[in-house]
Design an enzyme around this catalytic site. Structure first.
Site, PDB file in Angstrom:
ATOM      1  CE  LYS A  79      -4.145   1.765   2.789  1.00  0.00           C
ATOM      2  NZ  LYS A  79      -4.803   1.457   3.864  1.00  0.00           N
ATOM      3  CB  SER A 154      -8.368   3.148   2.669  1.00  0.00           C
ATOM      4  OG  SER A 154      -7.366   2.503   3.679  1.00  0.00           O
ATOM      5  CB  SER A 178      -8.393   0.293   5.651  1.00  0.00           C
ATOM      6  OG  SER A 178      -9.000   1.603   5.462  1.00  0.00           O
TER       7      SER A 178
END
Ligand code: GLN
Length: 487
Positions: A79, A154, A178
């Site tokens: 990420k 996310s 997330s």
């Protein structure tokens, strides 16, 4: 062998048995990403040179007869809020367009020591604020199971990359869901570790009392392998803790798993679930019962306050953490027209133009709840209720060892469906947020095997464990997964 099906485990076996080289596989991944990612949009950037040279190194060491760990050569996606020294890290925010990380996050340092191969950095909601990856400052990411739908967020890029086979595994971060929600939406496994199990050093902070880094993988076993590699005490993060007895993570015994009692919290099943989600939960419970695991009904009475508490504490921390992106530091503009007469103009330009709407909304909310006269009414009160949410779990864990819950109340939704209604979007995390408020470990596991292209949308179920008892939820998950595969 199809690289899309590679897990950490099968990659390792293939590598040490010389069925392929790490370099070949890394090249195959980049080829496939170039083809596939124009459709999915999981990656913001690839780190090809770094990946290929690491893969080469792994092959050389293997040829020299060195003993390599389970993660050596494994193609991993990260990420883009996790720092790799010398590389851009944007947290999907225009504010960080010109930023390059000055140091490695501790998780990166650990993975480098294990010789993992980093394929690239994945898309997310800006600063990890969102549940659909639609808040990215740069691009949309699509759900590999249905391109018209969101991958969740996310960590949507990481989940979509793993689900579509563009990475063997990935790291995400989870502040209110997330890791777990996108894993659930994409039909993969996502583990949010106990708060403090994984160092947050080098993770671009969202809300520091809630953030945790964790794995997104194809199997529960892989989640255990990756979690074991990145966790541990770190002197750079004072909230990190050393956890003992790591081996049971990788080799859970059925008889130990069968001693665990699972609680069903009535507040999580009281209506509001999509019927497909309810049916999937029933299916997961039925399968777990067939493993001779005992169930018990429990209550977590303060659940209903969790979302409100989160949307006070989280923005308060966000407003403090994001104050540093003022344009003096982290400037997104590199060529200001000199002379600048007002400092204010720099701040204003950087923050109004650089931050997206959702980030601005949360900064304003955070400043409001922390402002004088309101602090006691909002922030302090929310902290008290947070303790009650935590106490609910403490009480529940006197009766049961693990709690089962849905991950999300709905199926993956369509693009734009919730973007105009922040509250509807916030509700996506109603079952994951209490876990962060209490600092507990939680894992999202696909209820069944979801084939891409079958038209069926994935549903995940969540197992929540006692503090530091990742082994319990991973253990149950392992046997669940085994029986799904053998059915
Ligand atoms: N979706 C939640 C939010 O918008 C959680 C985000 C996260 O876990 N990073 O805050």
């Amino acid at each position: 062998m199809d690289i899309r099906d590679l897990t950490i485990k099968t990659f390792h076996e293939g590598l040490v048995n010389k069925h392929f080289s790490a370099f070949e596989i890394a090249q195959d991944f980049f080829k496939y990403i170039e083809e596939k990612d124009s459709e999915i949009g999981a990656y913001l950037r690839l780190t090809k040179d770094m990946a290929l040279s690491e893969a080469n190194k792994v092959d050389t060491e293997l040829a020299q007869g060195k003993n390599l760990g389970l993660l050596a050569g494994v193609p991993i996606a990260l990420k883009d809020n996790i720092l790799i020294e010398g590389e851009p890290a944007t947290a999907a925010s225009k504010v960080l367009s010109n930023y390059r990380a000055a140091y490695d996050a501790t998780v990166i340092k650990k993975l480098k020591e294990e010789n993992a191969v980093f394929l690239g950095k994945t898309n997310l909601d800006e600063f990890a604020m969102g549940s659909s990856t639609e808040n990215s400052g740069f691009q949309l990411t699509r759900n590999p199971h249905d391109l018209e739908r969101v991958p969740g967020g996310s960590s949507g890029g990481s989940a979509a990359a793993v689900a579509s086979g563009m990475a063997a595994a990935a790291l995400g971060s989870d502040t209110g869901g997330s890791i777990r929600e996108p894993a659930g939406f994409c039909g993969v496994v996502g583990l949010k570790p106990t708060y403090g199990a994984v160092s947050r050093y080098g993770l671009i902070a969202m809300a520091s009392s809630l953030d945790q880094i964790g794995p997104i993988t194809k199997t529960v076993e892989d989640a255990a392998i990756l979690f074991r590699a990145v966790s541990g005490k770190d002197e750079m993060d004072a909230t990190s803790v050393a956890v003992k007895s790591r081996d049971e993570l990788l080799e859970p015994k059925l008889e130990d798993v069968q001693k665990l009692k699972i609680g069903i919290p009535k507040e999580y099943f009281e209506g509001g679930l999509d019927k497909e989600v309810q049916a999937a939960m029933d299916q997961a419970i039925k399968l777990l019962k067939s493993l001779e695991i005992e169930f018990k009904d429990i209550s977590l009475p303060h659940t209903k306050y969790s979302l409100s508490v989160y949307y006070i504490i989280m923005p308060a921390e966000v407003s403090a953490n994001l104050a540093r992106f003022d344009g003096i530091r982290y400037s997104r503009v590199t060529n200001y027209q000199l002379p600048i007469t007002k400092l204010w103009d720099i701040y204003f330009n950087q923050r109004s133009e650089g931050f997206g709407k959702e980030v601005q909304r949360r900064i304003i909310l955070g400043n409001f709840v922390l402002s004088s006269g309101y602090y006691d009414a909002y922030y302090e009160k929310a902290q008290k209720v947070r303790s009650l949410v935590k106490e609910d779990f403490e009480n529940a864990f006197k009766e049961v060892d693990v709690i089962l819950a849905p991950v999300s109340p709905t199926l993956p939704f369509k693009f734009g469906e919730k973007t105009d209604d922040p509250l509807a979007m916030y509700l996506s995390d109603i079952f994951t947020i209490p876990v962060n408020l209490a600092g507990l470990p939680g894992i999202s596991i696909p209820v069944k095997k979801y084939q891409i292209g079958s038209g069926e949308l994935p549903v995940g179920f969540q197992l929540i464990g006692r503090w530091w008892r990742e082994a319990d939820i991973l253990g149950i998950g392992r046997y669940y997964e085994q029986s799904v595969n053998s059915n």
